[in-house]
Design a protein around this motif. Structure first.
Motif, PDB file in Angstrom:
ATOM      1  N   PRO A 187      44.701  52.764  47.392  1.00  0.00           N
ATOM      2  CA  PRO A 187      43.844  52.183  46.359  1.00  0.00           C
ATOM      3  C   PRO A 187      43.992  50.665  46.364  1.00  0.00           C
ATOM      4  O   PRO A 187      45.047  50.138  46.741  1.00  0.00           O
ATOM      5  N   PRO A 188      42.954  49.926  45.962  1.00  0.00           N
ATOM      6  CA  PRO A 188      42.996  48.460  46.091  1.00  0.00           C
ATOM      7  C   PRO A 188      44.161  47.782  45.377  1.00  0.00           C
ATOM      8  O   PRO A 188      44.726  46.827  45.901  1.00  0.00           O
ATOM      9  N   ILE A 189      44.527  48.248  44.179  1.00  0.00           N
ATOM     10  CA  ILE A 189      45.648  47.619  43.475  1.00  0.00           C
ATOM     11  C   ILE A 189      46.950  47.848  44.238  1.00  0.00           C
ATOM     12  O   ILE A 189      47.760  46.932  44.412  1.00  0.00           O
ATOM     13  N   THR A 190      47.151  49.068  44.735  1.00  0.00           N
ATOM     14  CA  THR A 190      48.347  49.369  45.515  1.00  0.00           C
ATOM     15  C   THR A 190      48.360  48.590  46.819  1.00  0.00           C
ATOM     16  O   THR A 190      49.414  48.078  47.243  1.00  0.00           O
ATOM     17  N   ALA A 191      47.197  48.490  47.474  1.00  0.00           N
ATOM     18  CA  ALA A 191      47.101  47.723  48.720  1.00  0.00           C
ATOM     19  C   ALA A 191      47.449  46.263  48.479  1.00  0.00           C
ATOM     20  O   ALA A 191      48.152  45.628  49.273  1.00  0.00           O
ATOM     21  N   ASN A 192      46.955  45.720  47.379  1.00  0.00           N
ATOM     22  CA  ASN A 192      47.210  44.318  47.051  1.00  0.00           C
ATOM     23  C   ASN A 192      48.693  44.086  46.753  1.00  0.00           C
ATOM     24  O   ASN A 192      49.304  43.124  47.249  1.00  0.00           O
ATOM     25  N   GLY A 201      55.814  48.189  37.704  1.00  0.00           N
ATOM     26  CA  GLY A 201      54.585  48.915  37.401  1.00  0.00           C
ATOM     27  C   GLY A 201      54.366  50.138  38.271  1.00  0.00           C
ATOM     28  O   GLY A 201      53.416  50.901  38.050  1.00  0.00           O
ATOM     29  N   GLY A 202      55.198  50.321  39.298  1.00  0.00           N
ATOM     30  CA  GLY A 202      55.112  51.509  40.146  1.00  0.00           C
ATOM     31  C   GLY A 202      53.887  51.555  41.025  1.00  0.00           C
ATOM     32  O   GLY A 202      53.358  52.649  41.302  1.00  0.00           O
ATOM     33  N   VAL A 203      53.426  50.393  41.496  1.00  0.00           N
ATOM     34  CA  VAL A 203      52.198  50.367  42.300  1.00  0.00           C
ATOM     35  C   VAL A 203      52.468  49.990  43.761  1.00  0.00           C
ATOM     36  O   VAL A 203      51.550  49.634  44.493  1.00  0.00           O
ATOM     37  N   ILE A 204      53.720  50.096  44.211  1.00  0.00           N
ATOM     38  CA  ILE A 204      54.060  49.777  45.591  1.00  0.00           C
ATOM     39  C   ILE A 204      54.068  51.055  46.430  1.00  0.00           C
ATOM     40  O   ILE A 204      54.644  52.071  46.024  1.00  0.00           O
ATOM     41  N   ALA A 205      53.429  51.006  47.592  1.00  0.00           N
ATOM     42  CA  ALA A 205      53.510  52.103  48.564  1.00  0.00           C
ATOM     43  C   ALA A 205      54.666  51.777  49.505  1.00  0.00           C
ATOM     44  O   ALA A 205      54.510  51.013  50.464  1.00  0.00           O
ATOM     45  N   ALA A 248      50.121  38.637  37.937  1.00  0.00           N
ATOM     46  CA  ALA A 248      50.519  40.007  38.266  1.00  0.00           C
ATOM     47  C   ALA A 248      50.284  40.948  37.091  1.00  0.00           C
ATOM     48  O   ALA A 248      49.819  42.082  37.253  1.00  0.00           O
ATOM     49  N   LEU A 249      50.606  40.478  35.878  1.00  0.00           N
ATOM     50  CA  LEU A 249      50.370  41.300  34.691  1.00  0.00           C
ATOM     51  C   LEU A 249      48.875  41.545  34.478  1.00  0.00           C
ATOM     52  O   LEU A 249      48.465  42.631  34.058  1.00  0.00           O
ATOM     53  N   LEU A 250      48.071  40.537  34.778  1.00  0.00           N
ATOM     54  CA  LEU A 250      46.620  40.683  34.662  1.00  0.00           C
ATOM     55  C   LEU A 250      46.111  41.745  35.626  1.00  0.00           C
ATOM     56  O   LEU A 250      45.247  42.564  35.270  1.00  0.00           O
ATOM     57  N   LEU A 251      46.653  41.769  36.843  1.00  0.00           N
ATOM     58  CA  LEU A 251      46.239  42.776  37.824  1.00  0.00           C
ATOM     59  C   LEU A 251      46.567  44.176  37.305  1.00  0.00           C
ATOM     60  O   LEU A 251      45.729  45.088  37.381  1.00  0.00           O
ATOM     61  N   LEU A 252      47.766  44.351  36.765  1.00  0.00           N
ATOM     62  CA  LEU A 252      48.171  45.679  36.301  1.00  0.00           C
ATOM     63  C   LEU A 252      47.442  46.097  35.031  1.00  0.00           C
ATOM     64  O   LEU A 252      47.453  47.270  34.672  1.00  0.00           O
ATOM     65  N   ALA A 253      46.811  45.133  34.356  1.00  0.00           N
ATOM     66  CA  ALA A 253      46.022  45.472  33.163  1.00  0.00           C
ATOM     67  C   ALA A 253      44.694  46.124  33.539  1.00  0.00           C
ATOM     68  O   ALA A 253      44.024  46.717  32.687  1.00  0.00           O
ATOM     69  N   LEU A 254      44.317  46.011  34.819  1.00  0.00           N
ATOM     70  CA  LEU A 254      43.075  46.612  35.296  1.00  0.00           C
ATOM     71  C   LEU A 254      43.356  47.986  35.888  1.00  0.00           C
ATOM     72  O   LEU A 254      44.478  48.298  36.273  1.00  0.00           O
ATOM     73  N   ALA A 289      55.483  35.021  44.867  1.00  0.00           N
ATOM     74  CA  ALA A 289      55.558  36.360  45.453  1.00  0.00           C
ATOM     75  C   ALA A 289      56.674  37.184  44.823  1.00  0.00           C
ATOM     76  O   ALA A 289      56.480  38.358  44.494  1.00  0.00           O
ATOM     77  N   ILE A 290      57.849  36.591  44.641  1.00  0.00           N
ATOM     78  CA  ILE A 290      58.978  37.340  44.080  1.00  0.00           C
ATOM     79  C   ILE A 290      58.683  37.783  42.647  1.00  0.00           C
ATOM     80  O   ILE A 290      58.947  38.940  42.270  1.00  0.00           O
ATOM     81  N   ILE A 291      58.115  36.883  41.849  1.00  0.00           N
ATOM     82  CA  ILE A 291      57.777  37.234  40.464  1.00  0.00           C
ATOM     83  C   ILE A 291      56.742  38.354  40.436  1.00  0.00           C
ATOM     84  O   ILE A 291      56.886  39.350  39.696  1.00  0.00           O
ATOM     85  N   ALA A 292      55.694  38.213  41.257  1.00  0.00           N
ATOM     86  CA  ALA A 292      54.637  39.223  41.286  1.00  0.00           C
ATOM     87  C   ALA A 292      55.175  40.565  41.767  1.00  0.00           C
ATOM     88  O   ALA A 292      54.856  41.624  41.197  1.00  0.00           O
ATOM     89  N   ILE A 293      56.015  40.532  42.805  1.00  0.00           N
ATOM     90  CA  ILE A 293      56.572  41.778  43.343  1.00  0.00           C
ATOM     91  C   ILE A 293      57.431  42.486  42.297  1.00  0.00           C
ATOM     92  O   ILE A 293      57.387  43.722  42.167  1.00  0.00           O
TER      93      ILE A 293
END
Length: 249
Positions: free
Chosen positions: A40-45, A196-200, A89-95, A186-190
């Motif tokens: 999924p796009p959020i996970t890919a990102n 958020g549990g969105v890492i593959a 990063a928080l904005l991304l996970l809000a979507l 990158a470190i903060i976003a990761i």
């Protein structure tokens, strides 16, 4: 993962590492490959952010001498980058994935256009000798960091352009600050994406190894090609992904 998917991720990661060392734009390759294997796009990102981190770190280490000279000048940039990366990063996970997917083609075409115009922007800034007060540069970097935490493709070009307004024209100085700020964002976003549990993680492990190897051993091969060819390849990938998301939307 299927053998084809592993092979695609390895190839994309390796080429991404080499491309980043020569012209930048590796995020297009890692995000695109992760998309094509069905994430999924959020996970890919989010997973792409992890794949890019080793390259940011090694680049920063290569600029240790320049960063020692820069010293405290970078501290305000580090602070606003950390806060901006967190908000992005928080904005991304809000979507949710459908909402983010609808935005991806626009993000990709904007980032591709910015990447294509990057050299012209840099030349224009140098020719006009534009300068801005540092507080304005901090505000611009804050906005760029939000974008970096949210999506990231083309972030390096944005930072080089904005930093050039206050930090002079020395490319190595600008690139040293840029790579350091990229690591922070990158470190903060990761960290946010992991929580958020969105890492593959399987795909990330494959790509991290390939990206690190590409950045180390692929540079010599990539440098044999003119930078314009490398940039053209990255732009073509960006356009392909834009069309892909439009057609499959």
């Amino acid at each position: 993962m299927l053998f084809f998917e592993i092979a695609l991720l390895l190839l994309a990661g390796f080429v991404s590492g080499a491309v980043n060392a020569v012209a930048g734009g590796g995020t297009f390759l890692t995000f695109g490959a992760l998309t094509l294997v069905g994430l999924p796009p959020i996970t890919a990102n989010a997973t792409s952010s992890i794949a890019q981190l080793p390259g940011y770190v090694t680049s920063t280490l290569a600029y240790t001498r320049e960063l020692k000279v820069i010293g405290r000048t970078a501290l305000p940039f580090l602070l606003v980058s950390a806060i901006g990366g967190l908000l992005g990063a928080l904005l991304l996970l809000a979507l949710d994935n459908p909402q983010f997917r609808a935005m991806v083609p626009w993000l990709l075409i904007a980032a591709t256009g910015l990447f294509a115009a990057g050299p012209r922007i840099a030349r224009a800034l140098r020719a006009r000798q534009l300068h801005a007060p540092r507080p304005l540069a901090w505000v611009i970097q804050f906005v760029v960091a939000i974008y970096g935490g949210f999506f990231g493709a083309g972030m390096g070009i944005m930072m080089l352009a904005s930093l050039g307004l206050t930090e002079g024209e020395d490319f190595h100085r600008l690139n040293a600050i840029k790579t350091l700020l990229s690591v922070v964002i990158a470190i903060i976003a990761i960290a946010v994406f992991v929580k958020g549990g969105v890492i593959a993680w399987s795909e990330a492990a494959v790509m991290i190894a390939a990206t690190a190897l590409g950045g180390y051993s692929g540079v010599a091969a990539a440098r044999r090609f003119p930078q314009s060819y490398v940039r053209g390849f990255v732009i073509a990938v960006g356009l392909f992904l834009t069309v892909y998301y439009v057609v499959t939307g």
